[in-house]
Design an enzyme around this catalytic site. Structure first.
Site, mmCIF file in Angstrom:
data_model
loop_
_atom_site.group_PDB
_atom_site.id
_atom_site.type_symbol
_atom_site.label_atom_id
_atom_site.label_comp_id
_atom_site.label_asym_id
_atom_site.label_seq_id
_atom_site.Cartn_x
_atom_site.Cartn_y
_atom_site.Cartn_z
ATOM 1 N N HIS A 1 0.944 -1.411 0.026
ATOM 2 C CA HIS A 1 -0.345 0.227 0.153
ATOM 3 C C HIS A 1 0.952 0.963 -0.073
ATOM 4 O O HIS A 1 1.533 1.834 -0.817
ATOM 5 C CB HIS A 1 -1.096 0.029 1.192
ATOM 6 C CG HIS A 1 -1.991 -1.262 1.055
ATOM 7 N ND1 HIS A 1 -2.903 -1.176 -0.093
ATOM 8 C CD2 HIS A 1 -2.358 -2.652 1.954
ATOM 9 C CE1 HIS A 1 -3.490 -2.788 0.387
ATOM 10 N NE2 HIS A 1 -3.182 -3.246 1.547
ATOM 11 N N ASP B 1 -5.239 -7.428 -3.840
ATOM 12 C CA ASP B 1 -5.679 -8.226 -2.081
ATOM 13 C C ASP B 1 -6.688 -8.216 -1.970
ATOM 14 O O ASP B 1 -7.286 -9.222 -1.511
ATOM 15 C CB ASP B 1 -5.678 -6.396 -2.265
ATOM 16 C CG ASP B 1 -5.318 -5.501 -0.863
ATOM 17 O OD1 ASP B 1 -5.478 -6.898 0.092
ATOM 18 O OD2 ASP B 1 -6.049 -4.187 -0.360
HETATM 19 ZN ZN LIG Z 1 -3.803 -6.767 2.290
#
Ligand SMILES: [Zn+2]
Length: 471
Positions: A281, A332
């Site tokens: 991220h 994700d």
């Molecule tokens: Zn994750």
């Protein structure tokens, strides 16, 4: 051509950053590329695939397979004053608490098949669902890790199982009942179980099909002293080390309160960043933190389709790339399985933010007249950068590399007329254009169809019905 070799000759083959015409890809019986050839005997012996281009298989560097079960099940307002990542997480935990090993297998197989159909040939599975509902331990503590690996191999995908360590709900936070399936008793126990898992997987699978990484979940879930042990374990064993980093502002604030620094500043200050480390991220970083990631040669894995769905924020991709960070991509939360969509969103989010175009394109001095420079960069993130993050020998079609690839139909409406324009393909391609997908030279998906599709979908359908019919 040798008797045990096979070869394909498409209209175009993507290698060395270009779409090359008239190049046959020759593969040996171990599934490795022996040559890219224009020799008449190789061209004559190759299977001619017309109206097709061949690309290296995508690498999906960050996945939580079981979250496929909540796709589209959280798109409403709750009682909370504001719906955010944290309210989404509560709903995700409900599904995580309910799934049986069979449900985990079914959802993993479902999403891994979808990945193959999208041209993904390698996945990094960030696996943190370890125990039975309520936290009861299975006789084999690695049961669910092995279940997820089996799902990937049954479908045909290469998998880096990033075994995830989870110690606590957060600094000074009361235990969260939604996390009972994730927690380890001690970091020593976790490492012992990882040793056992490594032995088991090495016995059962080839090392380039299944391999292990270590994933301290986040500095919220793992205190710094535990992180140091896990990070060192990964370095000692040459494993990829992955961790969620700065996805949410609250996570930064907690780390600041506990350790006096935000996560990347803390890791950099302690000398804990390295070339096998991937920070997932990295939405909320300071300039100094971006510089530190680049200086340490780390990877960052952006997950733009998830980050936009969860309202996380925008990954500072331009600054990260300028700092020298290896920028990979992940699906994700599985809200969408489409690596090029993730790649495009890296760029598009910055366009919306800056009110500019071609934000990530190379500067004029680098390649002044290459209209494909931006597309090359985006494709690099979806392939080579992911392979580097997972320490996988894939991502490029070149001699000695595994023949992991997919073909696209150049007559698909989404890219018709593209010719050898890489940008027309990278910016236009829809999944309908992806025809065949091969791992190690073995064609698994043909004409957009996986051989076990019906059974996989039926199984998943049953799991979903059971999961979502409960009050
Ligand atoms: Zn994750």
């Amino acid at each position: 051509m040798g008797v045990h070799e096979k070869a394909w000759l498409p209209d175009f083959l993507y290698t060395g950053g270009r779409l090359e015409n008239g190049l046959a890809m020759v593969v040996d019986q171990t599934g490795h590329i022996t040559r890219l050839s224009r020799q008449p005997q190789d061209l004559a012996g190759a299977e001619r695939i017309r109206n097709r281009a061949i690309f290296p298989g995508f690498v999906n560097a960050h996945s939580h397979a079981f979250q496929r079960t909540i796709r589209g099940r959280t798109e409403y307002r709750t009682q909370a004053s504001k719906d955010t990542f944290w309210t989404w997480r509560d709903k995700m935990y409900q599904a995580a608490q309910a799934l049986t090993p069979d449900g985990i297998y079914a959802s993993a197989r479902m999403v891994f098949m979808e990945m193959l159909l999208a041209g993904i040939t390698t996945v990094g599975e960030f696996h943190y669902l370890h125990h039975a509902p309520g936290g009861t331990r299975y006789d084999d503590l690695n049961l669910l890790a092995k279940t997820v690996v089996r799902a990937a191999r049954d479908v045909g995908l290469r998998i880096a199982l990033l075994q995830t360590a989870y110690a606590r709900a957060g600094w000074k936070n009361a235990p969260n009942p939604g996390q009972t399936r994730f927690l380890y008793r001690s970091v020593t126990e976790f490492c012992d179980e990882l040793d056992a898992l490594r032995t088991d997987l090495d016995t059962q699978y080839r090392g380039d099909q299944v391999w292990l990484g270590i994933a301290p979940h986040s500095l919220r879930a793992v205190p710094l002293d535990n992180f140091c042990v896990l990070n060192q374990y990964g370095r000692d064993h040459g494993m990829p080390v992955h961790m969620h980093v700065s996805e949410q502002r609250e996570e930064n604030e907690q780390c600041l309160a506990e350790n006096g620094k935000t996560p990347v500043a803390l890791l950099a200050g302690e000398g804990l960043l390295h070339g096998n480390f991937t920070a997932i991220h990295c939405v909320h970083l300071s300039d100094a933190e971006i510089g530190a990631l680049g200086a340490a040669g780390t990877s960052v894995c952006a997950c733009p389709t998830t980050e936009r769905n969860l309202g996380d924020g925008i990954v500072p991709a331009r600054d990260l790339l300028n700092a020298g960070v290896n920028l990979a991509l992940g699906s994700d939360s599985q809200i969408q399985i489409d690596p090029l969509e993730d790649a495009r969103q890296l760029e598009y989010h910055l366009r919306l933010l800056t009110e500019e175009r071609a934000v990530l394109a190379p500067r004029l001095s680098e390649s002044s007249d290459d209209p494909d420079g931006l597309a090359q960069k985006l494709l690099y993130s979806a392939t080579v950068a992911g392979a580097q993050s997972l320490r996988a020998p894939v991502g490029v079609l070149g001699v000695g590399h595994p023949a992991d690839f997919f073909t696209v139909d150049l007559r698909d409406p989404s890219i018709a007329g593209a010719g050898n324009s890489l940008a027309a393909i990278v910016f236009g391609l829809q999944r309908t254009a992806i025809c065949d997908v091969a791992v190690a030279g073995r064609m698994i998906v043909r004409d957009g169809r996986h051989p076990s599709a019906d059974e996989i979908v039926d199984h998943f359908d049953n799991v979903q019905r059971e999961l979502w019919s409960k009050p």
